[in-house]
Structure formats: structure tokens, C-alpha cells
Design an enzyme around this catalytic site. Structure first.
Site, PDB file in Angstrom:
ATOM      1  N   CYS A  17      -9.314  -2.639  -4.224  1.00 38.85           N
ATOM      2  CA  CYS A  17     -10.564  -1.895  -4.403  1.00 38.85           C
ATOM      3  C   CYS A  17     -10.970  -1.842  -5.868  1.00 38.85           C
ATOM      4  O   CYS A  17     -12.161  -1.868  -6.186  1.00 38.85           O
ATOM      5  CB  CYS A  17     -10.431  -0.497  -3.809  1.00 38.85           C
ATOM      6  N   THR A  18      -9.994  -1.798  -6.756  1.00 36.04           N
ATOM      7  CA  THR A  18     -10.292  -1.837  -8.187  1.00 36.04           C
ATOM      8  C   THR A  18     -10.876  -3.192  -8.563  1.00 36.04           C
ATOM      9  O   THR A  18     -11.883  -3.268  -9.284  1.00 36.04           O
ATOM     10  CB  THR A  18      -9.034  -1.525  -9.011  1.00 36.04           C
TER      11      THR A  18
END
Length: 158
Positions: free
Chosen positions: A49-50
């Protein structure tokens, strides 16, 4: 596996009014007149997600120049989203859908395969919504890495 109702091009994008990482509320109506890339991700501050958030952050200038606003949506609480924004210098709104009702309305929450197991969770998805709130693209089970570059190519931005 139970199928989650999914959106298709031409569908009206489900309305939402959700808290943001900075304590405001963001509604889809607030974005009328602009194209929107709404992307659903499972959890702030996880590796995939980062990567995806940073790819959107790094592409934001070209997306905005082409008329697109970017909004990230996850079931994380606003305080966690604020930490994510600060830690990774995220420069677009992150909205919190703690009860997952909006994620479900978009078909981005349901049964999925995770490392060979069937689990309930956020289905990594991206929705391109036109100026009138109509879905232009509904992309499900996208990859965290390389998705933003592919999206830009598909939208004719590169």
C-alpha cells in the site's frame, strides 16, 4: 467464493461522505466537475500500500495536469491515515471507510484469495470517475507495483 457486486463502465459511482486524514469530510459531490481516480487499498503503512500510494503521489502532477484528482480509500481510522500521509508525504486526500460500506458499494470489499486462503478483505481496486459521477473504468485485483504506470498509459497520460 462469493462474488461481490462489481461496478462497470457506465455505472453511476456510489456517493460517499467520509472522514479524511486531516479531520475534514470529503464527498464525491465535492469533486463534481473534475475527473477522479478513487483507489481502494487494504491498509496504510504496509509495504504494498505504501508503494502504491507513493506511485500515485509521484504521478500526481501529471494526473492533475490531465484533469484527474486522486483519492485513496481504506478502512483505516483517520489518525492512522494522518500518520501515513505524514510519513510518506502523501499529497492527496485519504478517506476512512471504517464500516466498509463504501468499499462494499464499489465492490472493493469481499472474499478474496490471500496466499492461497479465502479471506474477507479489501480488494485492491481503482475507479476512474468522470466529471458527472459516472464510472469510466472499474479495475479490480490490481497490483500494488506498476499499476499507476499502467493506469497512466491507459488514460493516455504518458
Amino acid at each position: 467464493m462469493t462474488e461481490t457486486a462489481r461496478l462497470s463502465a457506465g455505472d453511476t459511482a456510489p456517493e460517499f461522505s467520509l472522514p479524511t486524514d486531516n479531520g475534514d469530510r470529503l464527498t464525491l459531490k465535492d469533486l463534481r466537475g473534475r475527473k477522479v481516480v478513487l483507489y481502494a487499498y487494504p491498509a496504510a503503512m504496509t509495504p504494498g500500500c505504501t508503494t502504491q500510494a507513493c506511485d500515485f503521489r509521484d504521478s500526481l502532477g501529471s494526473l492533475q495536469a490531465a484533469g484527474y484528482e486522486v483519492v485513496g480509500i481504506s478502512p483505516d481510522v483517520p489518525a492512522k491515515l494522518a500518520k501515513f500521509r505524514e510519513r510518506d508525504a502523501i499529497t492527496f486526500p485519504l478517506v476512512s471507510d471504517e464500516d466498509k460500506s463504501v468499499l462494499k458499494a464499489y465492490g472493493a470489499y469481499g472474499e478474496k484469495n490471500n496466499y492461497g486462503k479465502t479471506v474477507m478483505g479489501v480488494i485492491r481496486s481503482t475507479f476512474v470517475i468522470d466529471e458527472n459521477g459516472v464510472v469510466e473504468r472499474a479495475l479490480y485485483n490490481v497490483k500494488a507495483t506498476g499499476h499507476v504506470a499502467k493506469l497512466r498509459r491507459d488514460l493516455g497520460i504518458d
